[in-house]
Design a protein around this motif. Sequence first.
Motif, PDB file in Angstrom:
ATOM      1  N   ASP A  38      15.858   4.690  -1.873  1.00 49.73           N
ATOM      2  CA  ASP A  38      15.133   4.052  -0.761  1.00 49.73           C
ATOM      3  C   ASP A  38      13.909   3.295  -1.272  1.00 49.73           C
ATOM      4  OD1 ASP A  38      16.957   5.154   1.030  1.00 49.73           O
ATOM      5  OD2 ASP A  38      15.635   6.832   1.583  1.00 49.73           O
ATOM      6  N   ILE A  39      13.155   3.908  -2.176  1.00 51.01           N
ATOM      7  CA  ILE A  39      11.952   3.273  -2.726  1.00 51.01           C
ATOM      8  C   ILE A  39      12.336   2.007  -3.486  1.00 51.01           C
ATOM      9  CG2 ILE A  39      10.111   3.544  -4.440  1.00 51.01           C
ATOM     10  CD1 ILE A  39       9.942   6.519  -3.527  1.00 51.01           C
ATOM     11  N   GLY A  85      10.064   6.398   5.393  1.00 54.26           N
ATOM     12  CA  GLY A  85      10.071   7.486   6.368  1.00 54.26           C
ATOM     13  C   GLY A  85       9.402   8.772   5.923  1.00 54.26           C
ATOM     14  N   ILE A  86       8.321   8.656   5.144  1.00 57.61           N
ATOM     15  CA  ILE A  86       7.584   9.846   4.710  1.00 57.61           C
ATOM     16  C   ILE A  86       6.090   9.603   4.895  1.00 57.61           C
ATOM     17  CG2 ILE A  86       9.352  10.610   3.074  1.00 57.61           C
ATOM     18  CD1 ILE A  86       7.720   9.340   0.828  1.00 57.61           C
ATOM     19  N   LYS A  87       5.275  10.594   4.598  1.00 60.42           N
ATOM     20  CA  LYS A  87       3.817  10.465   4.672  1.00 60.42           C
ATOM     21  C   LYS A  87       3.287   9.853   3.379  1.00 60.42           C
ATOM     22  CE  LYS A  87       3.343  13.044   8.471  1.00 60.42           C
ATOM     23  NZ  LYS A  87       2.998  12.449   9.723  1.00 60.42           N
ATOM     24  N   THR A 125       0.841  -1.197   0.000  1.00 62.68           N
ATOM     25  CA  THR A 125       0.000   0.000   0.000  1.00 62.68           C
ATOM     26  C   THR A 125       0.873   1.242   0.000  1.00 62.68           C
ATOM     27  OG1 THR A 125      -0.105   0.195   2.408  1.00 62.68           O
ATOM     28  CG2 THR A 125      -1.786  -1.209   1.344  1.00 62.68           C
ATOM     29  N   GLN A 126       0.269   2.377  -0.319  1.00 65.72           N
ATOM     30  CA  GLN A 126       1.000   3.642  -0.246  1.00 65.72           C
ATOM     31  C   GLN A 126       1.467   3.893   1.181  1.00 65.72           C
ATOM     32  OE1 GLN A 126      -1.836   6.462  -1.870  1.00 65.72           O
ATOM     33  NE2 GLN A 126      -0.913   6.328  -3.905  1.00 65.72           N
ATOM     34  N   GLN A 127       0.627   3.559   2.143  1.00 66.81           N
ATOM     35  CA  GLN A 127       0.982   3.755   3.554  1.00 66.81           C
ATOM     36  C   GLN A 127       2.190   2.913   3.940  1.00 66.81           C
ATOM     37  OE1 GLN A 127      -0.491   5.980   5.736  1.00 66.81           O
ATOM     38  NE2 GLN A 127       1.168   5.433   7.119  1.00 66.81           N
ATOM     39  N   GLN A 128       2.204   1.650   3.522  1.00 67.02           N
ATOM     40  CA  GLN A 128       3.330   0.771   3.846  1.00 67.02           C
ATOM     41  C   GLN A 128       4.628   1.273   3.225  1.00 67.02           C
ATOM     42  OE1 GLN A 128       1.502  -2.750   2.247  1.00 67.02           O
ATOM     43  NE2 GLN A 128       0.984  -3.560   4.281  1.00 67.02           N
ATOM     44  N   LEU A 129       4.548   1.679   1.964  1.00 64.63           N
ATOM     45  CA  LEU A 129       5.740   2.195   1.295  1.00 64.63           C
ATOM     46  C   LEU A 129       6.229   3.468   1.981  1.00 64.63           C
ATOM     47  CD1 LEU A 129       7.852   2.118  -0.941  1.00 64.63           C
ATOM     48  CD2 LEU A 129       6.171   3.205  -2.465  1.00 64.63           C
ATOM     49  N   ALA A 130       5.305   4.360   2.288  1.00 64.24           N
ATOM     50  CA  ALA A 130       5.666   5.617   2.944  1.00 64.24           C
ATOM     51  C   ALA A 130       6.352   5.364   4.286  1.00 64.24           C
ATOM     52  CB  ALA A 130       4.424   6.480   3.133  1.00 64.24           C
TER      53      ALA A 130
END
Length: 123
Positions: free
Chosen positions: A55-56, A32-34, A23-28
């Motif tokens: 990092d991504i 270390g970002i929102k 998910t976007q949340q998991q990746l963020a």
Amino acid sequence: MKHEVDVHVGKRIRQRRWMNGTTQQQLAEAVGIKFQQIQKYETGMNRVSASRLWDIANVLGVPVAFFFEGLDNGVATAPKTGDLPGDILADKEALDLLRSYYAIPEHQRRRLFDLARVLSEAA
């Protein structure tokens, strides 16, 4: 104004994230970002810095070069593949199908692939 390279890199981030089932949340959280920042990257609204792309790539398990595949001199090029749409991996259904395909054990996946080939030749 969005730059074509930023849009392309964002699409490749989204595609790989979908392929991984992340998910976007998991990746963020992993980088270390929102999650809103991930949304902006994926739409090309914000550019991804080199260190953030590194990092991504590490989180998504691909080399940094993965995000630039399909670019020719800074311009996205459509693959020349018969009747397929130019950006098939931007289609969520196609990505879901691909993710499901790779979840099948290899020997069964090979049989499914052979069946799909026969059916497409008969169509």
